[in-house]
Design a protein around this motif. Structure first.
Motif, PDB file in Angstrom:
ATOM      1  N   ALA A  50     -27.986 -27.260 -20.538  1.00 34.27           N
ATOM      2  CA  ALA A  50     -28.912 -26.711 -21.534  1.00 34.27           C
ATOM      3  C   ALA A  50     -28.414 -27.004 -22.941  1.00 34.27           C
ATOM      4  O   ALA A  50     -29.182 -27.425 -23.820  1.00 34.27           O
ATOM      5  CB  ALA A  50     -29.083 -25.212 -21.324  1.00 34.27           C
ATOM      6  N   ALA A  51     -27.113 -26.793 -23.172  1.00 37.55           N
ATOM      7  CA  ALA A  51     -26.547 -27.008 -24.506  1.00 37.55           C
ATOM      8  C   ALA A  51     -26.528 -28.479 -24.887  1.00 37.55           C
ATOM      9  O   ALA A  51     -26.792 -28.839 -26.046  1.00 37.55           O
ATOM     10  CB  ALA A  51     -25.131 -26.440 -24.561  1.00 37.55           C
ATOM     11  N   ALA A  52     -26.227 -29.342 -23.919  1.00 37.04           N
ATOM     12  CA  ALA A  52     -26.078 -30.759 -24.222  1.00 37.04           C
ATOM     13  C   ALA A  52     -27.398 -31.524 -24.225  1.00 37.04           C
ATOM     14  O   ALA A  52     -27.486 -32.601 -24.818  1.00 37.04           O
ATOM     15  CB  ALA A  52     -25.132 -31.398 -23.205  1.00 37.04           C
ATOM     16  N   LYS A  53     -28.424 -30.966 -23.583  1.00 35.54           N
ATOM     17  CA  LYS A  53     -29.671 -31.710 -23.424  1.00 35.54           C
ATOM     18  C   LYS A  53     -30.899 -30.900 -23.815  1.00 35.54           C
ATOM     19  O   LYS A  53     -31.550 -31.202 -24.818  1.00 35.54           O
ATOM     20  CB  LYS A  53     -29.796 -32.181 -21.964  1.00 35.54           C
ATOM     21  N   PHE A  54     -31.214 -29.868 -23.057  1.00 33.00           N
ATOM     22  CA  PHE A  54     -32.522 -29.229 -23.191  1.00 33.00           C
ATOM     23  C   PHE A  54     -32.704 -28.414 -24.468  1.00 33.00           C
ATOM     24  O   PHE A  54     -33.835 -28.173 -24.890  1.00 33.00           O
ATOM     25  CB  PHE A  54     -32.805 -28.368 -21.957  1.00 33.00           C
ATOM     26  N   ALA A  55     -31.602 -27.976 -25.086  1.00 31.36           N
ATOM     27  CA  ALA A  55     -31.716 -27.212 -26.338  1.00 31.36           C
ATOM     28  C   ALA A  55     -31.538 -28.091 -27.573  1.00 31.36           C
ATOM     29  O   ALA A  55     -31.536 -27.583 -28.684  1.00 31.36           O
ATOM     30  CB  ALA A  55     -30.667 -26.092 -26.348  1.00 31.36           C
ATOM     31  N   THR A  56     -31.457 -29.406 -27.370  1.00 33.51           N
ATOM     32  CA  THR A  56     -31.197 -30.291 -28.505  1.00 33.51           C
ATOM     33  C   THR A  56     -32.483 -30.884 -29.063  1.00 33.51           C
ATOM     34  O   THR A  56     -33.418 -31.185 -28.301  1.00 33.51           O
ATOM     35  CB  THR A  56     -30.278 -31.458 -28.099  1.00 33.51           C
ATOM     36  N   PRO A  57     -32.544 -31.090 -30.382  1.00 33.57           N
ATOM     37  CA  PRO A  57     -33.718 -31.740 -30.981  1.00 33.57           C
ATOM     38  C   PRO A  57     -33.908 -33.154 -30.449  1.00 33.57           C
ATOM     39  O   PRO A  57     -35.042 -33.632 -30.351  1.00 33.57           O
ATOM     40  CB  PRO A  57     -33.381 -31.747 -32.485  1.00 33.57           C
ATOM     41  N   GLU A  58     -32.814 -33.828 -30.115  1.00 36.45           N
ATOM     42  CA  GLU A  58     -32.923 -35.205 -29.625  1.00 36.45           C
ATOM     43  C   GLU A  58     -33.738 -35.282 -28.341  1.00 36.45           C
ATOM     44  O   GLU A  58     -34.570 -36.183 -28.158  1.00 36.45           O
ATOM     45  CB  GLU A  58     -31.524 -35.783 -29.379  1.00 36.45           C
TER      46      GLU A  58
END
Length: 349
Positions: A335-343
């Motif tokens: 979640a922190a590295a992917k799904f919660a990122t603007p990218e």
């Protein structure tokens, strides 16, 4: 070889067969369908006898159609349904009842963590480290979940989302945007091995994996049906939308968002639902497209969920379970590295 297929809106078809020299032999079709005249069942068997074992479902269905007498009446049965049962036999598909299902129904989680849990749990099922799983979501915050290939700017009004405190996340499956609020939405995921949908086309797998919930709704007095490609509808309107993702290793994620008591005004403030999107539904307003379960059932959200779970358990068995510590740790990292990122969220701007 043995294959079974419950035709959506129809009956169960069972096929037993052998393969000799690359062709189907000793084919026997059975089931709880209705067929007239009686002898037509022998015509179906004969049509499949000798067919190439590599034949696809469309080819097999065409053979059956050509062999049936003009006056044949099929109720709860179709040539296509028989063909799918044959393909499931040939691919050694598994049946719902062959698995030990587990339920996850935990405390509310953030939208990004839900996206990550779907990916992690499905990967665990694919690897054989957890049984096929029904996960019922509880939401910690309102959200818009956009499909993997949707344009962020085309689907979401950023001012509306900010005004209503709505978090925007992107899921790994395709399909359209979903507007959810914690007490106004019912969301669930099925994480299953690929063998469960073996022999089915992508389109057929949607109806197949939604069939249990149609039965659960019927038990609550709601006549609902699968509406291609990925909606569940009633005469009053759409009540749910589904999406799927096949992952590496042989796992299938099928998740569904159901409207329990949707705020249509808020939804149209946050989502940009264009005229083209509505035109293929024959509806001029997004507000009229969705008809919530609260009105159709008169039941509390918790009771609807309880009845859905009970219906699944009664059909296939369902043991209570939970997310393991290792799964949760991996989901939080994802979640922190992917799904919660603007990218990730804006990967299609």
């Amino acid at each position: 070889m043995h294959g079974e297929y419950k035709i959506p809106g129809g009956k169960l078809v069972v096929v037993d067969l052998d393969v000799e020299g690359g062709a189907l032999r000793n084919v026997r079709v059975a089931g709880d369908f209705f067929l007239e005249p009686d002898e037509a069942i022998l015509d179906i068997d004969a049509a499949l006898e000798g067919a190439p074992a590599h034949a696809d479902a469309a080819t097999l269905a065409a053979r059956i159609t050509a062999a049936l007498p003009p006056a044949a009446v099929l109720l709860g049965l179709s040539p296509e349904g028989v063909a799918v049962a044959v393909r499931r036999a040939l691919t050694r598909a598994t049946e719902w009842s062959a698995h030990r299902w587990q339920l996850i129904h935990d405390r509310p989680q953030s939208p990004a963590l839900h996206m990550a849990l779907d990916e992690v749990i499905t990967a665990e099922v694919a690897a054989g480290r957890r049984p096929p799983t029904l996960r019922v979501w509880e939401w910690a915050a309102p959200a818009v979940i956009i499909g993997s290939f949707q344009s962020l700017r085309n689907e979401v009004d950023p001012e509306g989302a900010e005004h209503h405190g709505v978090t925007v996340v992107r899921r790994i499956s395709g399909g359209g945007a979903m507007f959810v609020e914690p007490q106004s939405t019912i969301t669930y995921s099925l994480s299953v091995p690929e063998s469960l949908v073996s022999g089915l086309s992508y389109a057929d797998s949607y109806a197949y994996l939604d069939d249990w919930v149609l039965g659960a709704l019927a038990d609550m007095g709601i006549k609902a049906w699968y509406q291609p490609l990925n909606d569940i509808a009633t005469e009053a309107g759409k009540i749910a939308g589904a999406a799927q993702k096949r992952i590496a290793g042989g796992g299938v994620l099928h998740h569904v968002t159901m409207a329990y008591d949707i705020d249509a005004d808020k939804m149209t403030d946050v989502l940009r639902i264009g005229r083209e999107k509505l035109s293929d539904k024959g509806i001029g307003s997004a507000k009229k497209r969705v008809d919530p379960l609260a009105r159709q059932t008169g039941l509390r959200r918790e009771e609807v969920i309880e009845r859905m779970i009970g219906s699944f358990r009664g059909r296939y068995g369902l043991a209570d379970g939970g997310v393991t510590e290792e799964e949760m740790a991996r989901a939080r990292e994802l979640a922190a590295a992917k799904f919660a990122t603007p990218e990730w969220t804006a990967r299609v701007p």
